[in-house]
Design a protein around this motif. Structure first.
Motif, PDB file in Angstrom:
ATOM      1  N   ILE A   1     -21.903  33.754 -63.597  1.00 28.15           N
ATOM      2  CA  ILE A   1     -21.581  32.211 -63.197  1.00 28.15           C
ATOM      3  C   ILE A   1     -22.536  31.079 -63.382  1.00 28.15           C
ATOM      4  O   ILE A   1     -23.615  32.039 -63.678  1.00 28.15           O
ATOM      5  CB  ILE A   1     -20.801  31.500 -62.183  1.00 28.15           C
ATOM      6  CG1 ILE A   1     -21.608  31.878 -60.745  1.00 28.15           C
ATOM      7  CG2 ILE A   1     -19.780  32.538 -61.970  1.00 28.15           C
ATOM      8  CD1 ILE A   1     -20.526  30.080 -60.370  1.00 28.15           C
ATOM      9  N   ARG A   2     -22.122  29.969 -64.160  1.00 29.49           N
ATOM     10  CA  ARG A   2     -23.369  29.147 -64.621  1.00 29.49           C
ATOM     11  C   ARG A   2     -23.988  28.751 -63.357  1.00 29.49           C
ATOM     12  O   ARG A   2     -23.854  28.827 -62.067  1.00 29.49           O
ATOM     13  CB  ARG A   2     -22.467  27.740 -64.875  1.00 29.49           C
ATOM     14  CG  ARG A   2     -21.970  27.807 -66.339  1.00 29.49           C
ATOM     15  CD  ARG A   2     -20.995  26.728 -66.711  1.00 29.49           C
ATOM     16  NE  ARG A   2     -22.274  25.374 -66.904  1.00 29.49           N
ATOM     17  CZ  ARG A   2     -22.324  23.906 -66.377  1.00 29.49           C
ATOM     18  NH1 ARG A   2     -21.431  23.331 -64.720  1.00 29.49           N
ATOM     19  NH2 ARG A   2     -23.469  23.658 -66.237  1.00 29.49           N
ATOM     20  N   GLY A   3     -25.650  28.677 -63.720  1.00 30.47           N
ATOM     21  CA  GLY A   3     -26.717  28.309 -62.402  1.00 30.47           C
ATOM     22  C   GLY A   3     -27.531  30.474 -62.237  1.00 30.47           C
ATOM     23  O   GLY A   3     -27.646  30.414 -61.237  1.00 30.47           O
ATOM     24  N   CYS A   4     -26.802  31.414 -62.726  1.00 33.48           N
ATOM     25  CA  CYS A   4     -27.666  32.592 -62.470  1.00 33.48           C
ATOM     26  C   CYS A   4     -28.500  32.432 -63.263  1.00 33.48           C
ATOM     27  O   CYS A   4     -28.792  32.214 -63.938  1.00 33.48           O
ATOM     28  CB  CYS A   4     -25.953  33.618 -62.333  1.00 33.48           C
ATOM     29  SG  CYS A   4     -25.600  34.083 -64.608  1.00 33.48           S
TER      30      CYS A   4
ATOM     31  N   GLY B   1     -22.652  31.858 -57.323  1.00 30.91           N
ATOM     32  CA  GLY B   1     -21.493  30.879 -56.599  1.00 30.91           C
ATOM     33  C   GLY B   1     -21.871  30.208 -55.453  1.00 30.91           C
ATOM     34  O   GLY B   1     -20.457  30.486 -55.123  1.00 30.91           O
ATOM     35  N   ALA B   2     -22.585  31.448 -54.788  1.00 34.12           N
ATOM     36  CA  ALA B   2     -22.740  30.805 -53.621  1.00 34.12           C
ATOM     37  C   ALA B   2     -22.500  29.764 -52.925  1.00 34.12           C
ATOM     38  O   ALA B   2     -22.893  28.680 -52.932  1.00 34.12           O
ATOM     39  CB  ALA B   2     -23.606  31.459 -52.410  1.00 34.12           C
TER      40      ALA B   2
ATOM     41  N   HIS C   1     -24.259  25.730 -43.747  1.00 34.02           N
ATOM     42  CA  HIS C   1     -23.525  26.449 -44.734  1.00 34.02           C
ATOM     43  C   HIS C   1     -25.145  26.646 -45.684  1.00 34.02           C
ATOM     44  O   HIS C   1     -25.699  25.659 -46.423  1.00 34.02           O
ATOM     45  CB  HIS C   1     -22.841  26.652 -45.332  1.00 34.02           C
ATOM     46  CG  HIS C   1     -22.040  27.510 -44.663  1.00 34.02           C
ATOM     47  ND1 HIS C   1     -20.630  28.456 -44.667  1.00 34.02           N
ATOM     48  CD2 HIS C   1     -21.402  26.846 -43.109  1.00 34.02           C
ATOM     49  CE1 HIS C   1     -19.908  29.058 -44.411  1.00 34.02           C
ATOM     50  NE2 HIS C   1     -19.584  27.596 -42.958  1.00 34.02           N
ATOM     51  N   ALA C   2     -26.218  27.873 -45.812  1.00 28.18           N
ATOM     52  CA  ALA C   2     -26.941  27.450 -46.979  1.00 28.18           C
ATOM     53  C   ALA C   2     -26.636  28.482 -48.137  1.00 28.18           C
ATOM     54  O   ALA C   2     -26.289  29.553 -47.814  1.00 28.18           O
ATOM     55  CB  ALA C   2     -28.411  27.919 -46.327  1.00 28.18           C
ATOM     56  N   ALA C   3     -27.314  28.916 -48.910  1.00 28.52           N
ATOM     57  CA  ALA C   3     -27.027  29.196 -50.148  1.00 28.52           C
ATOM     58  C   ALA C   3     -29.049  29.933 -50.661  1.00 28.52           C
ATOM     59  O   ALA C   3     -29.517  29.216 -50.661  1.00 28.52           O
ATOM     60  CB  ALA C   3     -26.763  28.646 -51.150  1.00 28.52           C
ATOM     61  N   VAL C   4     -28.513  31.402 -50.431  1.00 29.26           N
ATOM     62  CA  VAL C   4     -29.787  31.739 -51.653  1.00 29.26           C
ATOM     63  C   VAL C   4     -29.562  32.281 -52.695  1.00 29.26           C
ATOM     64  O   VAL C   4     -28.177  32.671 -53.147  1.00 29.26           O
ATOM     65  CB  VAL C   4     -29.899  33.883 -51.001  1.00 29.26           C
ATOM     66  CG1 VAL C   4     -30.717  34.020 -52.062  1.00 29.26           C
ATOM     67  CG2 VAL C   4     -30.742  33.037 -49.775  1.00 29.26           C
TER      68      VAL C   4
ATOM     69  N   ALA D   1     -29.906  27.272 -59.871  1.00 29.21           N
ATOM     70  CA  ALA D   1     -28.805  26.979 -59.482  1.00 29.21           C
ATOM     71  C   ALA D   1     -28.537  25.805 -58.283  1.00 29.21           C
ATOM     72  O   ALA D   1     -27.637  24.875 -58.286  1.00 29.21           O
ATOM     73  CB  ALA D   1     -28.019  28.621 -59.344  1.00 29.21           C
ATOM     74  N   ALA D   2     -29.927  26.034 -57.406  1.00 30.03           N
ATOM     75  CA  ALA D   2     -29.140  24.799 -57.080  1.00 30.03           C
ATOM     76  C   ALA D   2     -29.407  22.983 -57.876  1.00 30.03           C
ATOM     77  O   ALA D   2     -29.235  22.608 -56.850  1.00 30.03           O
ATOM     78  CB  ALA D   2     -30.722  24.618 -56.039  1.00 30.03           C
TER      79      ALA D   2
END
Length: 288
Positions: free
Chosen positions: A13-16, A138-139, A151-154, A159-160
Motif C-alpha cells: 500500500i502507499r507508504g511501503c 498499513g499499520a 498504539h505505535a507502528a514500526v 510511511a510515517a
C-alpha cells in the motif's frame, strides 16, 4: 501543460518501501508518481500484462534475505523489460499519533518481518506488546485513520510522514546494513521510451540455460571476462522436470555497451534459451 504522473504499480500500500523506492527513483528525473496498489507480485505482473500503460517496481534481492527467487521467475515468464534499478536501505522508525509518549504506549503493530528486524530495540521496551499486521505501512495507516491512542507502528520514515504520524525514534532496526534492490519494469513496447541512451547503459540482466556438458559454465564466464564484463550477481535455479539442470540469472556491469553486445554475441552459441531481461543504468547514488 504539466506532465501527468507516471502510474506505477507496487506490491503493498502507499507508504511501503516499494512506494518509497518508486518515488525515489523517478524523482531523480523530476517525474511525479501515481501509486497503484496490489496485494501480491503475481497480481502485479498479471495487471501489467493487460495494461501497457503501467510501470512497475519489484524487489529482486535483499542483503539479509538474499534473492527473491519468485520474482526472478515472474520476470522471466513475463514480456516485461527491466528499465532501471533502485537500491534502498531498509530502516525502520517507531511512530505514533502526534503527542503520544513512548512510555505511555502499550502496543506496537507491524509486519512480522519488521518486528523481527527490530526485536532488540522492542525488547528494551516491555510495555510494548508486539502485534503482527499484514503490512508496515498499513499499520501506520490504520493508527492514523482510526486515531488509535496507545498504539505505535514500526514502518519506514516515508510511511510515517505520509500518514501524519510522529516519529518517536529512528533507526530501530538491529542490522544497519539491510539493503533492498528494486527493479523498474515496463511493457516491452513502451520500455524503449524509458530506456536511457546507449552510451549511458552500464548494466544488464540476462537469464539462460546451459547444455549439460562438462565445463559449460566455465566457458561462458571466460568469454564474459575476455570482453571485460563483470558479473555483479549470478543466481541459479533448478529447472523443474529436468533433473540436475539449472537456469542462471546473471547481472552484468560494463564500461562499454559495444563490448557488452560483442560478449553476448560470443556466448550465444554456447547457451540455451538466452533472454535479455533488460539493459539499464546501475544505481550508484543511494544512501548507505
Amino acid at each position: 501543460m504539466s506532465q501527468l504522473p507516471l502510474r506505477v504499480i507496487i506490491q503493498g500500500i502507499r507508504g511501503c518501501f516499494h512506494d518509497a523506492a518508486a518515488n525515489s527513483y523517478f524523482s531523480k528525473a523530476g517525474l511525479e508518481v501515481e501509486t497503484v496498489e496490489c496485494d501480491t507480485f503475481h497480481e502485479l505482473f498479471e495487471r501489467m500484462e493487460t495494461d501497457a500503460s503501467l510501470l512497475g517496481i519489484v524487489a529482486i534481492e535483499n542483503t539479509i534475505a538474499g534473492s527473491l527467487l519468485q520474482n526472478h521467475e515472474l520476470l522471466r515468464q513475463s514480456n516485461l523489460q527491466v528499465v532501471g534499478e533502485e537500491k534502498m536501505r531498509i530502516s525502520h522508525v517507531l511512530c505514533a499519533l502526534p503527542g503520544e509518549k513512548l512510555e505511555e504506549l502499550t502496543e506496537v503493530n507491524s509486519h512480522p518481518m519488521a518486528l523481527m528486524q527490530c526485536e532488540q530495540y522492542l525488547r528494551r521496551h516491555p510495555n510494548l506488546r508486539m502485534v503482527e499486521k499484514f503490512d508496515t505501512a498499513g499499520a501506520a495507516r490504520d493508527i492514523a485513520a482510526t486515531g488509535m491512542k496507545g498504539h505505535a507502528a514500526v514502518c519506514g520514515e516515508y510511511a510515517a510522514g505520509l500518514y501524519g504520524l510522529e516519529i518517536l525514534e529512528k533507526g530501530i532496526e538491529t542490522n544497519k546494513r539491510n539493503f533492498t534492490r528494486f527493479l523498474i519494469v515496463a511493457d516491452a513496447l513502451t520500455a524503449s521510451d524509458l530506456k536511457p541512451r546507449e552510451e549511458q547503459l552500464d548494466k544488464a540482466s540476462i537469464v539462460f540455460t546451459l547444455p549439460h556438458t562438462q565445463g559449460a559454465l566455465s566457458k561462458v564466464l571466460t568469454i564474459f571476462s575476455f570482453y571485460d564484463l563483470n558479473l555483479s550477481k549470478i543466481q541459479s535455479l533448478p529447472i523443474i522436470g529436468r533433473e540436475w539442470e539449472y537456469r542462471f540469472y546473471v547481472d552484468l556491469t560494463f564500461d562499454s555497451y559495444v563490448r557488452y553486445r560483442q560478449g553476448i554475441d560470443a556466448v550465444r552459441p554456447l547457451l540455451n534459451d538466452l533472454k535479455i531481461l533488460g539493459e539499464y543504468v546501475e544505481c550508484k547514488d543511494f544512501k548507505h
